[in-house]
Write an enzyme that holds these catalytic residues in place. Sequence first.
Site, PDB file in Angstrom:
ATOM      1  N   ARG A   1     -25.120  -5.731   7.002  1.00 56.97           N
ATOM      2  CA  ARG A   1     -24.548  -7.045   6.721  1.00 56.97           C
ATOM      3  C   ARG A   1     -24.746  -8.023   7.882  1.00 56.97           C
ATOM      4  NH1 ARG A   1     -20.011  -6.275   2.705  1.00 56.97           N
ATOM      5  NH2 ARG A   1     -18.844  -7.891   3.780  1.00 56.97           N
TER       6      ARG A   1
ATOM      7  N   LYS B   1       0.843  -1.191   0.000  1.00 56.91           N
ATOM      8  CA  LYS B   1       0.000   0.000   0.000  1.00 56.91           C
ATOM      9  C   LYS B   1       0.882   1.246   0.000  1.00 56.91           C
ATOM     10  CE  LYS B   1      -4.139  -1.708   2.380  1.00 56.91           C
ATOM     11  NZ  LYS B   1      -4.992  -1.582   3.583  1.00 56.91           N
TER      12      LYS B   1
ATOM     13  N   GLU C   1     -18.695  -8.445  10.111  1.00 55.82           N
ATOM     14  CA  GLU C   1     -19.781  -7.807  10.848  1.00 55.82           C
ATOM     15  C   GLU C   1     -20.713  -8.819  11.508  1.00 55.82           C
ATOM     16  OE1 GLU C   1     -18.473  -5.068   7.533  1.00 55.82           O
ATOM     17  OE2 GLU C   1     -19.070  -7.172   7.647  1.00 55.82           O
TER      18      GLU C   1
END
Length: 633
Positions: free
Chosen positions: A398, A284, A370
């Site tokens: 979710r 990243k 979640e």
Amino acid sequence: MSLDLAHYPTLALANTPEELRTLPKDKLTQVATELRQYLLSSVSKSSGHFASGLGTVELTVALHYVYNTPFDQLIWDVGHQAYPHKILTGRRDRMTTIRQQGGLHPFPWPPESQYDTFAVGHSSTSISAAIGMAIAADKEGQNRKTVAVIGDGALTAGLAFEALNHGGDIAKDMLVILNDNEMSISENVGALNSHLARLLTGSFYNTIRDGSKKVLSNVPPLKEFASKAEEHIKGMVVPGTIFEELGFNYIGPIDGHDVNGMVDTLKNMRNISGPQILHVVTKKGKGYDVAEKDPIKFHAVPKFNPDDERLPKSVPTSPTYSAIFGQWLCDMAAVDPKLMAVTPAMREGSGMVEFSKQYPEQYFDVAIAEQHAVTLAAGMAIRGLHPVVAIYSTFLQRAYDQLIHDVAIQKLPVLFAIDRAGIVGADGPTHQGAFDISFLRCIPNLVIMTPGDENECRQMLYTGHQLQQPAAVRYPRGGGEDAPIDDNMTALEVGKSRTLREIQPLSADANGNLKKVAILNFGTLLPEARQAADALNATLIDMRFVKPLDTQAVIAAAQEHDLLVTLEDGAIKGGAGSEVGEFILAEGLLTQLLQCGLPDEFIMQATQSQMYTQLKIDAAGIVEQVQQRLTRA
């Protein structure tokens, strides 16, 4: 505002993947170099997601070079990593408009481009979608290829593993690229491993593998031995056993910043049948030193000066609601050792950094999971702990079944701190917190609170924490009206509103009639409600609770006013205004009702204030809606 392409002479030759594929292979490194610089320049001028895109530059170039996009289907997981994809697919000159009203969508969006094959925003959906698309491609019989690119963090969601399990079972032609930008496996990356990857994807290896299986297919003991031998040989050079067990042919890890090496490997893999996984290691923030060192800080950035290498410091006029929650969490944990804070990978966004440092034994980041976060909290609660689930409104969607099945049915005291409720702004329709009131208020045993300001938020969090049943406090992204905050924590009377403005002596409207208006506010649009009430000479009631509703306040308001106006930063359909309307109808109350909130449509990207104005839920819009209703009455 487009950027001067004179600084990007090779990239200028590749405005589309078709043009990219006309370039000789030895030009791809330069394309990647210029693409990374273009990304840096454009995002610094527009703001947006940054570090993830820097890490996928070479991967994006290689994919579009090898695969015949858009005929071949490329599915990006989430979309943070898809900015280079947008640049290479005809949207280069519009990149400075990304995430802005009327500009480019923040994530892959099919209405925007034929190269965006599937709308994404939430993580971990790519493999499931790719399997469905691969099945369709198989039915077509045109040799259309399907590729899903998923970050290693997104593999923490159960949906990704459900898809891998199914994909390996049905064995359709597809490639899953695991973009690994977190694991420390540098010793496995480089020329030797890339060479092995080429060997393992080459025709010689796969001919021997497939041929030997056919030869030995009628000799079970030898077939089993051959399978074990292949597994052992591959196991010595690749860490892909789990994927192999799921039915995928695993290749890698390879260097995700070696564009030519990836082209070679992808060309080989394109011709292999069945489900494949390519493990690509990237970094990243690649190519921008400060982003490499702190990819979390540079995940999404405001406008900045690339030469300065420092992000401008925002000076909030008031603490954000996330910060209010984070401070309450620390204060509450200081007096309650049973408090347990759970988050699905949103530590920074939910304001939990300080808490995680001060109370590491009471902090649980479950990654992008979640469903697990909610049932984990249920397990804690049923054994006497006091869990708080910090979750974005749009991510709570979710875990809806877990909320009902594991928390509400058992009436467990789990507190949901619902961040990013209402309009979030630039992230667009996948992230607008429009639906939480609508999908929560139909669940029995659940208390739903909508604070009007920062102090109300703090006191409601405390109130919910004290209840012996499920509770939710919803609050928006950003700051409030800088309301004074009481360091003390006082439980509010559940289901009790507060009247903030009484109607003044009336004057006649345009038709000579006297009309009494009451605004029933739910949530942090309270400043707009105050201004509208002043302009309309209306009563203002801050309702505080969606459930249980302050029915006595509604009855009194209906008896004393000609028009009730409900205001919420959420969907009108099924929302707080619907709760009021249902009660009025059930009680046979004689009054008119105007519901102000989010319409029955998905809200695109724009700033919060722009959307408030467009949707007429700012002060001026509320006044306009009320006046129009009174005129029709």
